[in-house]
Design a protein around this motif. Structure first.
Motif, PDB file in Angstrom:
ATOM      1  N   LEU A  40      65.079  17.784  87.766  1.00  0.00           N
ATOM      2  CA  LEU A  40      65.614  19.125  87.967  1.00  0.00           C
ATOM      3  C   LEU A  40      65.073  20.036  86.885  1.00  0.00           C
ATOM      4  CD1 LEU A  40      69.381  18.615  88.822  1.00  0.00           C
ATOM      5  CD2 LEU A  40      67.566  19.340  90.348  1.00  0.00           C
ATOM      6  N   VAL A  41      64.611  21.212  87.272  1.00  0.00           N
ATOM      7  CA  VAL A  41      64.116  22.192  86.317  1.00  0.00           C
ATOM      8  C   VAL A  41      65.058  23.383  86.351  1.00  0.00           C
ATOM      9  CG1 VAL A  41      62.195  23.675  85.667  1.00  0.00           C
ATOM     10  CG2 VAL A  41      61.748  21.455  86.716  1.00  0.00           C
ATOM     11  N   ASP A  42      65.627  23.710  85.199  1.00  0.00           N
ATOM     12  CA  ASP A  42      66.491  24.884  85.068  1.00  0.00           C
ATOM     13  C   ASP A  42      65.590  26.096  84.869  1.00  0.00           C
ATOM     14  OD1 ASP A  42      68.343  26.805  84.514  1.00  0.00           O
ATOM     15  OD2 ASP A  42      69.391  25.657  82.980  1.00  0.00           O
ATOM     16  N   CYS A  51      67.232  12.987  86.531  1.00  0.00           N
ATOM     17  CA  CYS A  51      68.465  12.532  87.175  1.00  0.00           C
ATOM     18  C   CYS A  51      68.222  11.196  87.860  1.00  0.00           C
ATOM     19  CB  CYS A  51      68.927  13.559  88.209  1.00  0.00           C
ATOM     20  SG  CYS A  51      69.298  15.160  87.490  1.00  0.00           S
ATOM     21  N   GLN A  52      69.161  10.287  87.681  1.00  0.00           N
ATOM     22  CA  GLN A  52      69.061   8.963  88.295  1.00  0.00           C
ATOM     23  C   GLN A  52      70.313   8.690  89.110  1.00  0.00           C
ATOM     24  OE1 GLN A  52      68.328   6.210  85.134  1.00  0.00           O
ATOM     25  NE2 GLN A  52      66.164   6.683  85.068  1.00  0.00           N
ATOM     26  N   SER A  60      73.486  10.821  87.536  1.00  0.00           N
ATOM     27  CA  SER A  60      73.642  11.142  86.118  1.00  0.00           C
ATOM     28  C   SER A  60      72.346  11.783  85.635  1.00  0.00           C
ATOM     29  CB  SER A  60      73.949   9.877  85.310  1.00  0.00           C
ATOM     30  OG  SER A  60      72.877   8.975  85.394  1.00  0.00           O
ATOM     31  N   CYS A  61      72.484  12.943  84.989  1.00  0.00           N
ATOM     32  CA  CYS A  61      71.318  13.690  84.538  1.00  0.00           C
ATOM     33  C   CYS A  61      71.319  13.799  83.019  1.00  0.00           C
ATOM     34  CB  CYS A  61      71.302  15.092  85.142  1.00  0.00           C
ATOM     35  SG  CYS A  61      71.204  15.093  86.936  1.00  0.00           S
ATOM     36  N   THR A  62      70.165  13.565  82.422  1.00  0.00           N
ATOM     37  CA  THR A  62      70.009  13.723  80.986  1.00  0.00           C
ATOM     38  C   THR A  62      68.823  14.634  80.719  1.00  0.00           C
ATOM     39  OG1 THR A  62      68.603  11.776  80.885  1.00  0.00           O
ATOM     40  CG2 THR A  62      70.938  11.436  80.463  1.00  0.00           C
ATOM     41  N   ALA A  63      68.950  15.436  79.669  1.00  0.00           N
ATOM     42  CA  ALA A  63      67.839  16.316  79.298  1.00  0.00           C
ATOM     43  C   ALA A  63      66.689  15.458  78.810  1.00  0.00           C
ATOM     44  CB  ALA A  63      68.282  17.287  78.228  1.00  0.00           C
TER      45      ALA A  63
END
Length: 74
Positions: A40-42, A51-52, A60-63
């Motif tokens: 995902l790109v903000d 995201c996995q 679950s998404c981590t930067a």
């Protein structure tokens, strides 16, 4: 004079709809070769999230720090 007022109202409506579209579509999703990972790109801040979702349900998404550039769709 009424033509100028009408033109200003139309211009304001176009600018407002553009702003709503830009803010409403904040995230862009990119698929990856594996089915359980997506990126995902903000667009507002420029941060990239990995995201996995190995199982059904919430992901679950981590930067994540990414280097390089994203190629455009053809």
């Amino acid at each position: 004079m009424p033509i100028l007022v009408g033109a200003c109202i139309i211009a304001a409506a176009i600018l407002l709809s553009t702003l709503i579209t830009a803010v409403g579509g904040r995230y862009v999703g990119l698929e990856s070769p594996s089915e359980d990972t997506a990126w995902l790109v903000d667009r507002l801040t420029g941060q990239v999230y990995k995201c996995q979702a190995p199982d059904r349900g919430r992901a679950s998404c981590t930067a994540d720090v990414a280097t390089g550039s994203i190629s455009q769709k053809r």
